[in-house]
Structure formats: structure tokens, C-alpha cells
Design a protein around this motif. Structure first.
Motif, PDB file in Angstrom:
ATOM      1  N   ALA A 150     -43.573 -38.598  36.899  1.00 45.57           N
ATOM      2  CA  ALA A 150     -43.605 -37.475  37.924  1.00 45.57           C
ATOM      3  C   ALA A 150     -45.104 -37.576  38.373  1.00 45.57           C
ATOM      4  O   ALA A 150     -45.548 -37.476  39.345  1.00 45.57           O
ATOM      5  CB  ALA A 150     -43.273 -36.165  37.166  1.00 45.57           C
ATOM      6  N   ALA A 151     -46.124 -37.783  37.214  1.00 43.09           N
ATOM      7  CA  ALA A 151     -47.586 -38.030  37.738  1.00 43.09           C
ATOM      8  C   ALA A 151     -47.750 -38.852  38.340  1.00 43.09           C
ATOM      9  O   ALA A 151     -49.094 -38.730  39.319  1.00 43.09           O
ATOM     10  CB  ALA A 151     -48.247 -38.033  36.132  1.00 43.09           C
ATOM     11  N   LEU A 152     -47.142 -40.171  38.293  1.00 39.21           N
ATOM     12  CA  LEU A 152     -47.596 -41.181  39.225  1.00 39.21           C
ATOM     13  C   LEU A 152     -47.696 -40.946  40.718  1.00 39.21           C
ATOM     14  O   LEU A 152     -48.582 -41.316  41.550  1.00 39.21           O
ATOM     15  CB  LEU A 152     -46.545 -42.307  39.040  1.00 39.21           C
ATOM     16  CG  LEU A 152     -46.694 -43.137  37.662  1.00 39.21           C
ATOM     17  CD1 LEU A 152     -45.362 -44.242  37.433  1.00 39.21           C
ATOM     18  CD2 LEU A 152     -47.959 -43.996  37.555  1.00 39.21           C
ATOM     19  N   GLN A 153     -46.559 -40.218  41.042  1.00 43.11           N
ATOM     20  CA  GLN A 153     -46.586 -39.784  42.739  1.00 43.11           C
ATOM     21  C   GLN A 153     -47.918 -39.086  42.965  1.00 43.11           C
ATOM     22  O   GLN A 153     -48.529 -39.357  43.864  1.00 43.11           O
ATOM     23  CB  GLN A 153     -45.430 -38.871  43.034  1.00 43.11           C
ATOM     24  CG  GLN A 153     -43.923 -39.621  42.992  1.00 43.11           C
ATOM     25  CD  GLN A 153     -43.007 -38.605  43.385  1.00 43.11           C
ATOM     26  OE1 GLN A 153     -42.911 -37.293  42.777  1.00 43.11           O
ATOM     27  NE2 GLN A 153     -42.109 -38.887  44.251  1.00 43.11           N
ATOM     28  N   ILE A 154     -48.366 -38.145  42.097  1.00 40.01           N
ATOM     29  CA  ILE A 154     -49.501 -37.414  42.487  1.00 40.01           C
ATOM     30  C   ILE A 154     -50.709 -38.138  42.508  1.00 40.01           C
ATOM     31  O   ILE A 154     -51.602 -38.200  43.397  1.00 40.01           O
ATOM     32  CB  ILE A 154     -49.595 -36.137  41.633  1.00 40.01           C
ATOM     33  CG1 ILE A 154     -48.100 -35.338  41.590  1.00 40.01           C
ATOM     34  CG2 ILE A 154     -50.446 -35.083  42.164  1.00 40.01           C
ATOM     35  CD1 ILE A 154     -47.516 -35.099  42.800  1.00 40.01           C
ATOM     36  N   ARG A 155     -50.825 -38.836  41.439  1.00 44.20           N
ATOM     37  CA  ARG A 155     -52.139 -39.798  41.342  1.00 44.20           C
ATOM     38  C   ARG A 155     -52.291 -40.683  42.430  1.00 44.20           C
ATOM     39  O   ARG A 155     -53.263 -41.007  42.747  1.00 44.20           O
ATOM     40  CB  ARG A 155     -52.290 -40.306  39.910  1.00 44.20           C
ATOM     41  CG  ARG A 155     -52.319 -39.416  38.670  1.00 44.20           C
ATOM     42  CD  ARG A 155     -52.474 -40.298  37.408  1.00 44.20           C
ATOM     43  NE  ARG A 155     -52.738 -39.139  36.274  1.00 44.20           N
ATOM     44  CZ  ARG A 155     -53.688 -38.810  35.951  1.00 44.20           C
ATOM     45  NH1 ARG A 155     -54.842 -38.737  36.663  1.00 44.20           N
ATOM     46  NH2 ARG A 155     -53.747 -37.741  35.112  1.00 44.20           N
ATOM     47  N   TYR A 156     -51.149 -41.405  42.851  1.00 47.20           N
ATOM     48  CA  TYR A 156     -51.121 -42.212  44.066  1.00 47.20           C
ATOM     49  C   TYR A 156     -51.680 -41.586  45.230  1.00 47.20           C
ATOM     50  O   TYR A 156     -52.410 -42.193  45.950  1.00 47.20           O
ATOM     51  CB  TYR A 156     -49.928 -42.806  43.913  1.00 47.20           C
ATOM     52  CG  TYR A 156     -49.735 -43.955  45.406  1.00 47.20           C
ATOM     53  CD1 TYR A 156     -50.156 -45.277  45.111  1.00 47.20           C
ATOM     54  CD2 TYR A 156     -49.207 -43.571  46.450  1.00 47.20           C
ATOM     55  CE1 TYR A 156     -50.005 -46.095  46.107  1.00 47.20           C
ATOM     56  CE2 TYR A 156     -49.322 -44.504  47.548  1.00 47.20           C
ATOM     57  CZ  TYR A 156     -49.524 -45.885  47.190  1.00 47.20           C
ATOM     58  OH  TYR A 156     -49.580 -46.879  48.323  1.00 47.20           O
ATOM     59  N   LEU A 157     -51.075 -40.251  45.471  1.00 49.57           N
ATOM     60  CA  LEU A 157     -51.507 -39.656  46.805  1.00 49.57           C
ATOM     61  C   LEU A 157     -52.843 -39.236  46.813  1.00 49.57           C
ATOM     62  O   LEU A 157     -53.766 -39.356  47.949  1.00 49.57           O
ATOM     63  CB  LEU A 157     -50.553 -38.660  46.961  1.00 49.57           C
ATOM     64  CG  LEU A 157     -49.092 -38.951  47.276  1.00 49.57           C
ATOM     65  CD1 LEU A 157     -48.407 -37.624  47.375  1.00 49.57           C
ATOM     66  CD2 LEU A 157     -48.846 -39.745  48.659  1.00 49.57           C
ATOM     67  N   ALA A 158     -53.099 -38.768  45.385  1.00 53.08           N
ATOM     68  CA  ALA A 158     -54.796 -38.170  45.299  1.00 53.08           C
ATOM     69  C   ALA A 158     -55.512 -39.497  45.538  1.00 53.08           C
ATOM     70  O   ALA A 158     -56.611 -39.111  46.219  1.00 53.08           O
ATOM     71  CB  ALA A 158     -54.894 -37.500  44.093  1.00 53.08           C
ATOM     72  N   ASP A 159     -55.416 -40.562  45.099  1.00 49.93           N
ATOM     73  CA  ASP A 159     -56.423 -41.933  45.296  1.00 49.93           C
ATOM     74  C   ASP A 159     -56.415 -42.277  46.569  1.00 49.93           C
ATOM     75  O   ASP A 159     -57.565 -42.873  46.894  1.00 49.93           O
ATOM     76  CB  ASP A 159     -55.466 -42.847  44.238  1.00 49.93           C
ATOM     77  CG  ASP A 159     -55.866 -42.853  42.860  1.00 49.93           C
ATOM     78  OD1 ASP A 159     -56.557 -41.849  42.357  1.00 49.93           O
ATOM     79  OD2 ASP A 159     -55.134 -43.368  41.886  1.00 49.93           O
ATOM     80  N   ARG A 160     -55.495 -41.796  47.351  1.00 50.08           N
ATOM     81  CA  ARG A 160     -55.921 -42.153  48.974  1.00 50.08           C
ATOM     82  C   ARG A 160     -56.118 -41.001  49.595  1.00 50.08           C
ATOM     83  O   ARG A 160     -55.967 -40.931  50.869  1.00 50.08           O
ATOM     84  CB  ARG A 160     -54.290 -42.390  49.465  1.00 50.08           C
ATOM     85  CG  ARG A 160     -54.028 -43.998  48.971  1.00 50.08           C
ATOM     86  CD  ARG A 160     -52.629 -44.468  48.607  1.00 50.08           C
ATOM     87  NE  ARG A 160     -52.477 -45.626  48.152  1.00 50.08           N
ATOM     88  CZ  ARG A 160     -52.740 -46.188  47.182  1.00 50.08           C
ATOM     89  NH1 ARG A 160     -53.293 -45.017  46.377  1.00 50.08           N
ATOM     90  NH2 ARG A 160     -52.879 -47.482  46.596  1.00 50.08           N
ATOM     91  N   GLY A 161     -56.896 -39.813  49.068  1.00 50.92           N
ATOM     92  CA  GLY A 161     -57.553 -38.846  49.560  1.00 50.92           C
ATOM     93  C   GLY A 161     -56.688 -37.720  50.373  1.00 50.92           C
ATOM     94  O   GLY A 161     -57.309 -36.531  50.792  1.00 50.92           O
ATOM     95  N   HIS A 162     -55.350 -37.536  49.672  1.00 50.50           N
ATOM     96  CA  HIS A 162     -54.699 -36.389  49.869  1.00 50.50           C
ATOM     97  C   HIS A 162     -55.128 -35.157  49.100  1.00 50.50           C
ATOM     98  O   HIS A 162     -54.831 -35.626  47.672  1.00 50.50           O
ATOM     99  CB  HIS A 162     -53.234 -36.741  49.997  1.00 50.50           C
ATOM    100  CG  HIS A 162     -52.887 -37.852  50.922  1.00 50.50           C
ATOM    101  ND1 HIS A 162     -52.753 -37.143  52.333  1.00 50.50           N
ATOM    102  CD2 HIS A 162     -52.601 -39.161  50.813  1.00 50.50           C
ATOM    103  CE1 HIS A 162     -52.255 -38.383  52.874  1.00 50.50           C
ATOM    104  NE2 HIS A 162     -52.110 -39.563  52.140  1.00 50.50           N
ATOM    105  N   THR A 163     -55.334 -34.106  49.496  1.00 47.15           N
ATOM    106  CA  THR A 163     -55.706 -32.914  48.417  1.00 47.15           C
ATOM    107  C   THR A 163     -54.525 -31.840  48.785  1.00 47.15           C
ATOM    108  O   THR A 163     -54.541 -30.862  47.836  1.00 47.15           O
ATOM    109  CB  THR A 163     -57.186 -32.338  48.917  1.00 47.15           C
ATOM    110  OG1 THR A 163     -57.062 -32.283  50.333  1.00 47.15           O
ATOM    111  CG2 THR A 163     -58.116 -33.587  48.558  1.00 47.15           C
ATOM    112  N   SER A 164     -53.741 -31.768  49.899  1.00 45.55           N
ATOM    113  CA  SER A 164     -52.884 -30.772  50.136  1.00 45.55           C
ATOM    114  C   SER A 164     -51.659 -31.424  50.083  1.00 45.55           C
ATOM    115  O   SER A 164     -51.259 -32.072  51.102  1.00 45.55           O
ATOM    116  CB  SER A 164     -53.347 -29.871  51.322  1.00 45.55           C
ATOM    117  OG  SER A 164     -52.111 -29.026  51.644  1.00 45.55           O
ATOM    118  N   MET A 165     -50.527 -31.153  49.138  1.00 41.16           N
ATOM    119  CA  MET A 165     -49.345 -31.788  49.220  1.00 41.16           C
ATOM    120  C   MET A 165     -48.190 -30.767  48.953  1.00 41.16           C
ATOM    121  O   MET A 165     -48.377 -30.013  48.364  1.00 41.16           O
ATOM    122  CB  MET A 165     -49.355 -32.856  47.854  1.00 41.16           C
ATOM    123  CG  MET A 165     -50.529 -33.792  47.578  1.00 41.16           C
ATOM    124  SD  MET A 165     -50.304 -34.603  46.159  1.00 41.16           S
ATOM    125  CE  MET A 165     -52.041 -35.299  45.956  1.00 41.16           C
ATOM    126  N   ALA A 166     -47.033 -31.662  49.184  1.00 39.63           N
ATOM    127  CA  ALA A 166     -45.853 -30.787  49.165  1.00 39.63           C
ATOM    128  C   ALA A 166     -44.917 -31.557  48.379  1.00 39.63           C
ATOM    129  O   ALA A 166     -45.136 -32.636  47.837  1.00 39.63           O
ATOM    130  CB  ALA A 166     -45.188 -30.501  50.599  1.00 39.63           C
TER     131      ALA A 166
END
Length: 308
Positions: A150-166
């Protein structure tokens, strides 16, 4: 050879030049008998060459159960997790002289009991139960278990600069949705990011499009979506298309569990790939009461494609 054409223990004994009792000890891996490696190999070779198959009913009566392990599966049939899990479970059971019997979908208790009474299984398993059981994940779980995937999704998006996610969720109730959202939010907190905003992307297509449209109107700051699974991610991509939007320009979308369909759409779906063969092999060892310390679980990984 027996008149029925079926190869018996007597046939194997005659071919290998040992007694019927010795054949039985070897093929049943009797730990209380001292039999030389050469003799064991000779018996096993004769059994293979003759095509000897143990008589299941006789063995069940002798051992108190059959050499069948039942796996109940009522979710997650599309992704790579289920395919690799069942493959690992089946191969490991076969390596120890057992057969896997898979039951799909929910069944009435009476039907389940009828199956159990008929085949007297060695064990009854529920799909991925050890993988999903931990509500307080250990360090190993965060590395290669449900929490870590589950953490992989969030880390991948964060590494690409996304700070507001759904987090896009399915419209059917599942005990897994709460855990997935919890693990995602724990990861976001570790990264110093706000909690993910959950929303449902329902079926059919028009309903999913309306849900995505309404969510975007209410949450204009969201730039990325972590989907519960590839199915929900594909619904989300379809909704964006119907709204005249694109991924990842308007929304980055990442799926989970790598179904074959994700690679066939445009844009191709970025997703989390989980190799669960080791999970299946560990489940087989546990069912048979065998040590599984030599089986190493493989961490999940992100398949980076075009949607995120």
C-alpha cells in the motif's frame, strides 16, 4: 500387475527389488524408518516409471485425512497477487505429495461442510489470510506485506511531487478498504503529507464519470489518485477520458495489483506489481506443519507506465 490396470505397491516393490512395506515407508516419508538413500531413490524411480498413484481413499483412512488442501477464494481473482499466490501454493503442495482444490466465490455453510465431509482435506485455507490478517503490521509487513505494498503507491506519487492525493475506492463493501486507506495515510504522515481524501468510483461507466466529476469540483487541489486496485484505476481513467481530461496531466493515476488490462489501455496504467508466490509457498508449508524459514518473500514494485 493388478488386473484392474492400476499400479499397486506390490508392483513398485517387485520393480525395485524390496518389500511392500519398504515401498510404503519410502513413499510415505516415514521418519521412523532407517532406509538408505540408494534404496529410497530406487523405490521412487520405480514408482515414477510405473506411474504409481497412491490410493486416495485408503490413504485418507490410514492418515485420518486426504492429501487434499482446500483453498477458499472469494475476492481478488484478477490481479497478479492471486495468480502468483495460487501458483506458489499449488507447486509447494505438489512437492510434498498434496493436491490443491480451489473453491471460488461465497458458498453456503451447508455446501462447504458437504465438500469437507466428502474429501476430508488435510487443511482448509482462506485466500491470502496471513497476508491480510495483521492490523498491526510488523517491519516485515511494511517491507513485503500488505502495508508495504500500500505504501508503494504513496511513495511513488510523492517522489513525483504530488502533495495532495486522493484514494479511489470500489463501490462494494470490503474489509480491505479501511486497511488500505489506513496504511496509505500512515505512509503519507511519515512523508509529512496530509491524509488522502477517499472517494468511490462506482459502476456503471456513467456513474463513475459523475463521481469523478463531482469529486474534482469539490477537491480542486488534488493532483494524484491512488486507486484501490487496477479495476478502480481503469474506471477512473475512463471517467477522465469522458470528461475530456487526461492522465497524468490533469490527474496522475496509479493502480494496484497489476491486471493484464492495465497495459492495454491508453494511457497505460502505472500500477503496483506483487509477486505472491512466496506467500503461497509459506501457506502450503504452514498447512502441512513444515518450516518455511528458507522461503523469502519478494517485495512489491511499481510498474511505471504512462498514467502517473
Amino acid at each position: 500387475m493388478a488386473g484392474s490396470g492400476r499400479v499397486t505397491l506390490n508392483d513398485v516393490a517387485a520393480a525395485s527389488g524390496v518389500s511392500r512395506a519398504t515401498v510404503s515407508f519410502v513413499l510415505n516419508d516415514d521418519p521412523n524408518q532407517t532406509i538408505s538413500p540408494a534404496t529410497r531413490e530406487r523405490v521412487r524411480l520405480a514408482a515414477r516409471e510405473l506411474g504409481y498413484v497412491p490410493h486416495g481413499i485408503a490413504r485418507a483412512l490410514r492418515e485420518g485425512s486426504s492429501r487434499i488442501v482446500v483453498l477458499n477464494v472469494d475476492w481478488g481473482l484478477e490481479g497478479n497477487y492471486s495468480r502468483s499466490y495460487v501458483r506458489g501454493l499449488d507447486e509447494e503442495l505438489a512437492a510434498h505429495g498434496h493436491v490443491l482444490f480451489v473453491r471460488h466465490g461465497h458458498s453456503a455453510p451447508q455446501a462447504t461442510q458437504q465438500v469437507l465431509d466428502s474429501i476430508t482435506p488435510r487443511a482448509v485455507l482462506w485466500f491470502a489470510e496471513p497476508y491480510l490478517a495483521g492490523h498491526e503490521p510488523s517491519a516485515e509487513d511494511w517491507k513485503s506485506g500488505f502495508a508495504g505494498h500500500a505504501a508503494l503507491q504513496i511513495r511513488y506519487l510523492a517522489d513525483r511531487g504530488h502533495t495532495s492525493m486522493a484514494m479511489a475506492l470500489p463501490d462494494d463493501e470490503s474489509p480491505l478498504t479501511g486497511l488500505r486507506l489506513r496504511f496509505a495515510n500512515e505512509t503519507a504522515s511519515t512523508l509529512g503529507l496530509p491524509p488522502l481524501t477517499p472517494f468511490v468510483v462506482p459502476r456503471p461507466r456513467i456513474a463513475g464519470t459523475k463521481a469523478v466529476e463531482a469529486f474534482r469540483a469539490a477537491h480542486g487541489d488534488v493532483t494524484a489518485v491512488a486507486a484501490f486496485d487496477d479495476d478502480v484505476a481503469l474506471r477512473t481513467l475512463t471517467a477522465l477520458h469522458d470528461l475530456g481530461l487526461t492522465a497524468p496531466d490533469d490527474w496522475a493515476v496509479i493502480g494496484y495489483d497489476d491486471t493484464e488490462y492495465g497495459a492495454l489501455v491508453t494511457p497505460a496504467l502505472t500500477t503496483v506489481h506483487i509477486d505472491a508466490e512466496a506467500h503461497g509457498r509459506r501457506a502450503a508449508r504452514a498447512a502441512l506443519g513444515l518450516d518455511a524459514g528458507d522461503i523469502t518473500q519478494v517485495p512489491g514494485r511499481v510498474l511505471a507506465r504512462d498514467s502517473a
